[in-house]
Design an enzyme around this catalytic site. Structure first.
Site, mmCIF file in Angstrom:
data_model
loop_
_atom_site.group_PDB
_atom_site.id
_atom_site.type_symbol
_atom_site.label_atom_id
_atom_site.label_comp_id
_atom_site.label_asym_id
_atom_site.label_seq_id
_atom_site.Cartn_x
_atom_site.Cartn_y
_atom_site.Cartn_z
ATOM 1 N N ILE A 246 0.830 -1.209 0.000
ATOM 2 C CA ILE A 246 0.000 0.000 0.000
ATOM 3 C C ILE A 246 0.858 1.251 0.000
ATOM 4 O O ILE A 246 0.686 2.155 -0.823
ATOM 5 C CB ILE A 246 -0.961 -0.001 1.208
ATOM 6 C CG1 ILE A 246 -1.980 -1.143 1.086
ATOM 7 C CG2 ILE A 246 -1.687 1.337 1.319
ATOM 8 C CD1 ILE A 246 -2.857 -1.315 2.315
ATOM 9 N N HIS B 63 9.492 -15.059 -28.554
ATOM 10 C CA HIS B 63 10.447 -13.945 -28.658
ATOM 11 C C HIS B 63 9.889 -12.898 -29.612
ATOM 12 O O HIS B 63 9.343 -13.239 -30.650
ATOM 13 C CB HIS B 63 11.782 -14.461 -29.191
ATOM 14 C CG HIS B 63 12.783 -13.375 -29.453
ATOM 15 N ND1 HIS B 63 13.513 -12.780 -28.445
ATOM 16 C CD2 HIS B 63 13.165 -12.749 -30.611
ATOM 17 C CE1 HIS B 63 14.307 -11.857 -28.968
ATOM 18 N NE2 HIS B 63 14.110 -11.821 -30.283
#
Length: 463
Positions: free
Chosen positions: A183, A442
């Site tokens: 947070i 890739h």
């Protein structure tokens, strides 16, 4: 009985449990005094990610020239519009839960629910009118709220919690964030990205202290590159709000320092919502602020269950959802297995992102494993270079004897989308050899997973 199942709380634990129970032909009601979806959808996971996306777009625009794009005129964040967008996203998600409730014939009982006795839930509406409802089974899913420290009392205006941090009327010029967990780090990243001068204070030696040490150090470098001030091994001793600025007294390894700031955000953790639920009256056991349950979330009282932040385990939305499904499937008599808490992914949506699952390198060594560690930096990734996101790496930890994947720790762009591959791999007991021999597309960021596995066994190609 009025229902087969009553659930108190409609967060990611409660509403998911309700939907699964309805699928299993139960008559279900959910007691919720506020918005459906709980903190996660309304004041946590979803709206904060909306704010972070706004910050990311702003950052792209300010660095447009890096991508060969000329942008004329001043580029400035519209703070109120960012907040407005975040709130509209949250409202839309809550409406989505309303739709799912109607679709699955789930009754929403609006009000505050507490256990009365036996199979009875008392619901008090906003006018103070109380009504009793009965069910064969009751699930408590009341979640948690922002934790307050004795010396850091929130006033909702100058010393705030996460709810106020996402609804401020104006953007502060400066902010001190206390606590660097998910947070605190996410809000620190958001505000620093849009121009607020942020000081991040962490009591422990490294930020995001639950993460691998190398991940912590990388995030600190990235934060400092953003011009954020990071103070570790430090604690806020007091906050003076008498003047026009908050004067924050911080104890550091080098002595006491006073930082003047507009806003102090307390992000030191959460506290469970288990008060005034009727636990003591019904003899339900608690321990260290959490309800004691077994592997299938049964309390010591027959017919009463608890899930989510109020029980053992990490306080994460996806954990609460998984617990809710297991709980109701067990109630329905299905053959289910307990949740594997050792294979729970954690994600922090800073810039760069963090994702991890399993043991850290330190934890693996302390557990007595002889390990192989493979690390692949995004500086060596073609996709990362093309994307302009070379900060970070993928780090995999294997048991040297059997090749078992003990843990994965990633920091970089989009790694929160990549960690699921590792979670599934660990669930299937995949070895390093199988990851190395699994062809990855890739160019992608995910190639780094294959390369990191190969690095652990001295087979890496692109390093």
């Amino acid at each position: 009985m009025d229902y087969d199942l009553i659930i108190i709380g409609s967060g990611p634990g409660g509403y998911v449990a309700a939907i699964r129970a309805s699928q299993l032909k139960m008559r279900v009601a959910v007691v919720e005094k506020a918005e459906l979806g709980g903190i996660c959808l309304n004041w946590g996971c979803i709206p904060t990610k909306s704010l972070l996306k706004s910050a990311q777009v702003f950052e792209y625009l300010t660095h447009a020239s890096d991508y060969g794009i000329k942008v004329s005129g001043d580029i400035t964040p519209d703070f109120s519009a960012m907040i407005s967008r975040s709130r509209s996203v949250a409202v839309g998600m809550s409406k989505g839960i309303q739709f799912l409730f109607r679709k699955n014939n789930i009754v929403h009982i609006k009000g505050y629910g507490r256990l009365k006795s036996g199979n009875t839930v008392e619901v008090e509406d906003q006018d103070g009118v109380k009504k009793d409802y009965t069910a064969g089974n009751i699930i408590l899913a009341t979640g948690a709220r922002s934790k307050e420290l004795a010396g850091l009392k929130q006033d909702g205006k100058r010393i705030i919690g996460y709810r106020e941090a996402m609804t401020l009327e104006t953007q502060p010029k400066s902010m001190v964030v206390v606590g660097s967990g998910a947070i605190g780090s996410e809000f620190a990243a958001f505000y620093q990205s849009i121009g607020t001068s942020v000081t991040l204070v962490e009591f422990l030696p490294g930020i995001v202290p639950n993460e691998d040490d190398e991940v912590s150090k990388q995030l600190e470098r990235s934060f400092k590159k953003m011009k954020m001030k990071v103070m570790t091994d430090s604690s806020v001793e007091s906050v003076d709000t008498a003047g026009t600025k908050c004067k924050v007294t911080i104890k550091t390894p080098k002595g006491t320092e006073i930082v003047e700031t507009d806003i102090v955000l307390s992000a030191v953790g959460v506290t469970t919502n288990i008060e005034d639920l009727g636990l003591e009256k019904n003899g339900i056991k608690t321990e260290k602020g959490k309800i004691v349950v077994d592997d299938f979330y049964r309390t010591n009282v027959t017919g009463i269950f608890a899930i989510g932040d109020i029980v053992h385990g990490p306080a994460l939305a996806h954990v609460a959802s998984a617990e809710g499904i297991i709980c109701v499937e067990k109630i329905a008599g299905l053959d289910v297995e307990p949740l594997d808490y050792g294979n729970i992914p954690g994600c922090t949506y800073t810039n760069p992102e963090i994702a991890s699952v399993g043991m850290t390198e330190t934890a693996a060594r302390e557990a007595g494993y002889t390990i192989k560690v493979g690390k692949f930096p995004f500086t060596a990734s073609g996709k990362a270079s093309a994307s302009g996101a070379k900060d970070g790496f993928v780090k995999l930890i294997f048991d040297a004897e059997y090749g078992e994947l003990l843990g994965a720790h990633m920091i970089g762009a989009n790694v929160t989308e990549m960690i699921a591959e590792i979670v599934v791999a660990r669930k299937l007991e995949t070895t390093a050899h199988e990851i190395i021999k699994s062809v990855h597309p890739h160019p992608t960021m995910s190639e780094a997973i294959m390369e990191a596995a190969a690095a652990a066994y001295d087979e890496v190609i692109h390093l």
